[in-house]
Design an enzyme around this catalytic site. Structure first.
Site, PDB file in Angstrom:
ATOM      1  N   GLY A 151       0.835  -1.187   0.000  1.00  0.00           N
ATOM      2  CA  GLY A 151       0.000   0.000   0.000  1.00  0.00           C
ATOM      3  C   GLY A 151       0.874   1.242   0.000  1.00  0.00           C
ATOM      4  O   GLY A 151       2.054   1.192   0.364  1.00  0.00           O
ATOM      5  N   CYS A 152       0.293   2.360  -0.434  1.00  0.00           N
ATOM      6  CA  CYS A 152       1.080   3.577  -0.551  1.00  0.00           C
ATOM      7  C   CYS A 152       1.541   4.075   0.810  1.00  0.00           C
ATOM      8  O   CYS A 152       2.736   4.350   1.016  1.00  0.00           O
ATOM      9  CB  CYS A 152       0.288   4.657  -1.290  1.00  0.00           C
ATOM     10  SG  CYS A 152      -1.404   4.854  -0.708  1.00  0.00           S
ATOM     11  N   TYR A 153       0.627   4.176   1.777  1.00  0.00           N
ATOM     12  CA  TYR A 153       1.031   4.663   3.099  1.00  0.00           C
ATOM     13  C   TYR A 153       2.082   3.748   3.737  1.00  0.00           C
ATOM     14  O   TYR A 153       3.094   4.233   4.254  1.00  0.00           O
ATOM     15  CB  TYR A 153      -0.190   4.776   4.021  1.00  0.00           C
ATOM     16  CG  TYR A 153      -1.127   5.923   3.718  1.00  0.00           C
ATOM     17  CD1 TYR A 153      -0.692   7.243   3.795  1.00  0.00           C
ATOM     18  CD2 TYR A 153      -2.455   5.693   3.399  1.00  0.00           C
ATOM     19  CE1 TYR A 153      -1.571   8.300   3.550  1.00  0.00           C
ATOM     20  CE2 TYR A 153      -3.336   6.746   3.160  1.00  0.00           C
ATOM     21  CZ  TYR A 153      -2.895   8.047   3.231  1.00  0.00           C
ATOM     22  OH  TYR A 153      -3.751   9.089   2.997  1.00  0.00           O
ATOM     23  N   GLN A 321       6.657  10.656  -1.304  1.00  0.00           N
ATOM     24  CA  GLN A 321       6.716   9.833  -2.510  1.00  0.00           C
ATOM     25  C   GLN A 321       5.557  10.241  -3.409  1.00  0.00           C
ATOM     26  O   GLN A 321       4.644  10.954  -2.990  1.00  0.00           O
ATOM     27  CB  GLN A 321       6.603   8.342  -2.167  1.00  0.00           C
ATOM     28  CG  GLN A 321       5.206   7.938  -1.720  1.00  0.00           C
ATOM     29  CD  GLN A 321       5.037   6.442  -1.462  1.00  0.00           C
ATOM     30  OE1 GLN A 321       5.967   5.680  -1.586  1.00  0.00           O
ATOM     31  NE2 GLN A 321       3.826   6.036  -1.090  1.00  0.00           N
TER      32      GLN A 321
END
Lengths: 355, 355, 355, 355
Positions: A151-153, A321
């Site tokens: 996941g991004c987080y 990011q």
């Protein structure tokens, strides 16, 4: 040259994958599937692809699986729960699978079922799936058949905490207090390409909000990532709070910690620089310089800044990011590079877009 | 004190009407209806209304009409086609109707049916309905039973052209050439409060596009407005092209004309100032100063600038307004003020919000 | 491999040039100059360049010229008036010059002096300078010593009008009426990287305005571009009106024309497709599809749509580009490719960034 | 009716004050000063004020003070360090002073001098100045001569913490652990109306960053505010980290705390509701509903949500306000209302602007 398929390429991670793979010197996108858009050229939905790719969405119907089985790698840019339906048949045919959804992120079945409200279709495969964070699992990725793209987080959180957890391991003592606050902020593209009132321009612009205040799916993934780095008894209690920020791309996580006395004795700037010295995509900023999200826009880089104030016992790590690149499609390509023995940066060496 | 109802207050014009009418000293909002939100407090859907209004959406079912008939005025902030179903019964009960959709804008049944793809439910009433542009139809509005509140673009176009058409009438000659280009730009709130992919933040931000290039519903309305001002043979051919601009509120129309020799002899700055000298909401900018949209944000003002270059035979009129206020809900309140004999500016005398 | 210098790389076209040339397989950026930033690494000013380029700004003082003379090509990403001071000495040393400012755009000294309020330092060189629009001047560019890189607006205007002017030439009759309205819209990056109140976020966001209403420097450049395409007596009167739109990158020009009877007989969609059939960066959209600016974001593509309505005698051409790429730095690299005999698309074949 | 002056009304708090005071039924703005803009109408600089106010900026030179002394109240919307030069002479003339800068916020001279890098011009007056947070200091404000209007961040932080500190006082035990993390986010207007590259649209849009990571001037103000609420030994260590968010207005502070066992026994939702039950501008959201910043846009409301998770020992308080209204000009007007015995909500009872 390998043959790649993208299942479900109509979302933002899908179009980003098409953009990245189209420019990758060792990849040919041979299949792009979407039930809803079957028969439509991708560049009709995404005119930005005009002149870039002339691929057409297919819905292979009964033949989907057979056709996917001819590829070397299949990317799932689908909702949660799709990849796990097909992963077993694909791996049995020797096809590698990279899932950009959550089917192969959480090793704990209980966690998966609790947070994603469905049972898992292939628990056996889950055991051998690799969590696709190359900076943590590079070795395992080299031989992985199924990769759960993070996941991004969690990407920002785990990479922001890794040098700290590892230092605690090494020193066998607490360097930061157990409570860690991860206050995270994401651009709107992270919510996906969907028709949803809450994502309407006039609802999100000039506006800011916290969301999933009572618990976000990425929390167990962050906790798992931290636990996997840990080889000591020094566990942490993590408070993860995400916010929706009016910007298209970009993610910034502010990680707040309190230094112990032992922790204050560490030069954390140096510690971070050492850990990431040879990482091609991780950039530790010079002391006193804090990155903004646009410094990584449309690129696969992730930048980290470390603020240490011993007098106030503060340690703050700031990570940025592009949520769609290092936080999704770029990381998937990086994983693919490792899985197929390509140079890890192949096809990913482009500069951020500023302004 | 009059009693007002708002039918369908879940859109942006609806919430704007609630905001404006809540602060109006002579109005009580006694009814707010929505089928989908019946039973819900308005401030649950729009938390900005917490502490402003405690009204609850109702779906009166069979009693709706009877209840509406007890009000003095009913605002329809509904999709096209709703107001015309109820207008007759309401006016027969002596209730005044202000429709913010298009049911009573176009006097020509043919135009209505062609552009809105439905037949009209009360063609008789349409004949007596008044087009709610107070700066053009103030007298008729005073006794109107049914008012078609203008579209946002036509408000800017008609008010931007009025001094020119009237000057041609008076001089009985062409002052500008027949071809007029109206290149218009609107913020995203103009598209309404809807879950629609094309309105998603990540689709509209950092992006600009022309739309309805082949014809927009507001064109016949602009043509009608110009025709109604005309008492000469000097008709115009209008090219109207709207664009979607990444901003929440705001509308700017650039009206491009070519001066005839007679037209070059006119002092247009002066002509505009004269026509609008006593209008409370129309502001003709000083010569050489051009308004930006935020100069009217959240207010009922409409600002106009006039550029005249005789050497190049150019006449350019630039008009800005807030599409949700003078372009919708504010104009509706202004119309109501005229219809009920209140001071025309009552409840509308607030300053724009800058920045 | 050629050696390139960028003079004045601290603006948005500068950083974009660094981004593009760093990835160009045949170019080495050997010199980057800035008086104000001498001694500073470029990636300190633009952290997005960290890991992309380690070049340092130099102020070579007395040696600047000598050092520049060792390069193969010098790009001037400076304010107007700088390139013309050095161009002569450079060309004499066999160095090619590409000026991204306006010093070599206008062939008419009078026009230059009137619009840029300064006298020209090298009028002789101006005569041989080539206007750097490859789709118009490709042949001349191949042997050019000095190239005036076009303004952003003129690029859209001239390329949007070229098929029409050429058709009129060929048919030797008017196909559109003399008056042409170019209603153009630009993102804020077009105003450059400057500390200016009018460009402050809180001044430009949720806001839209027309500017240079009384005349913009790009008008004479557009008029010159049209005149150069013309080999008939069918001149045009152009009204050019730019607007500032709250977006970072992106430019959209709506070109409004009125068809003559002869013009209505032409199939303009087909005419545009024919003219641009073999252009690598010009994309004529399919009939009925209109491009948004993000479809070209961060890329060197320019997309054109053609709307023709014979009944209303309308011809509308809509052109979009990224103002910093095809409208500036990308076009400069394209020019360089032509000047040095590289493949024209070299280093420019990247996909737009969406979302 | 009182007579008010605004010193330095060319910034965003200045124009907001003009907007608010122009609509205040008991105030006449009799003087507006600016050295740089003397002689200019305010509505030339802020065209949004056209038709709202025809006041002209004056630079009274030697007479400034004498003229200010004729007013009842003087607002300083100036940079830090201006109000303290004139406050003494004004109060001696019986004029009340409200400073929107920091001259009268910090009671500690040492703190002031350290954080604002200047010595204080009237330390004696500082002792009697009142910190202008009505929800904390209402009684003192009623008789205050000089008011230091709070910083925007401290307003959210102190009001977000007040119920907790007061509960600790009452219970005489720790309810939350000493460490408190305030992760705050502000729109760009908070940085003021200035020509600054870092505030340029193209620098701030689609971008997010933390700033003042090593210490922000509002930290000592927050610490002072908390200390003043405290009547126990239970001090706190506060980590305050602000972020710059691409939006015009709006501020959101996420306050992260760890509950003690005693703290977990409290019903915090109820505690917050009780403390703020009779506050006209403080809105405690229903349990489980979290406010976004636009829900208070352009209004003087501040909304608070409380999240309590005993299992994870988490207490999170989320506070939103409009940084220019409750965070600046609106609060100044609220203070004035209290100081002059007007109804506290007078002139401030307008609804937020949504969308």
């Amino acid at each position: 040259m390998i043959s790649a398929a993208i299942v479900g390429g109509t979302g933002y991670t899908g179009v980003e994958l098409i953009r990245l793979l189209s420019a990758h010197p060792q990849v040919s996108i041979d299949l792009l599937t979407s039930r809803s858009e079957a028969g439509t050229r991708a560049d009709e939905i995404f005119p930005s692809l005009r002149g870039v790719s002339d691929i057409v969405f297919s819905d292979l119907g009964d033949n989907t699986l057979a056709t996917l089985q001819k590829c070397d790698v299949v990317f799932f840019a689908t909702p949660h729960g799709v990849a796990m339906q097909q992963a077993e048949a694909l791996t049995q045919a020797g096809v590698k699978v990279i899932d950009l959804a959550a089917d192969f992120r959480l090793q704990s079945l209980t966690d998966f079922e609790q947070w994603y409200q469905q049972s898992h279709a292939c628990p056996e495969l889950l055991k051998t799936a690799v969590y696709g964070l190359p900076e943590v699992n590079r070795d395992k990725l080299a031989s992985a058949l199924v990769v759960g793209n993070p996941g991004c987080y969690p990407t920002t959180a785990i990479l922001g905490l890794k040098p700290i957890i590892e230092a605690q391991n090494k020193q066998a003592q607490r360097l930061v207090e157990p409570r860690i606050v991860i206050d995270a902020k994401s651009g709107v593209s992270g919510a996906g390409r969907q028709a949803k009132l809450a994502l309407n321009y006039a609802e999100t612009t000039d506006n800011l909000k916290a969301y999933s205040v009572e618990g976000h799916r990425h929390l167990p993934e962050i906790e798992q990532g931290v636990a996997q780095l840990l080889d000591s008894q020094f566990t942490h209690r993590i408070r993860f709070l995400p916010h929706l920020v009016p910007m298209i791309r970009g993610m910034l996580s502010s990680i707040h910690m309190e230094l112990t006395e032992a922790g204050a004795a560490i030069d954390w700037q140096h510690a971070f620089e050492s850990v990431y010295a040879s990482e091609p995509f991780i950039d530790v900023m010079p002391k006193g310089i804090y990155p903004d999200t646009r410094s990584v826009r449309a690129s696969n880089r992730l930048r980290i800044a470390v603020h240490q104030d011993n007098e106030r016992a503060e340690l703050t790590v700031i990570v940025v990011q592009d949520n769609l690149v290092k936080g999704a499609a770029g990381q998937a390509v990086q994983n693919m590079n490792v899985m197929f023995g390509f140079d890890e940066t192949m096809g990913l060496n482009f500069a951020p877009i500023v302004p």
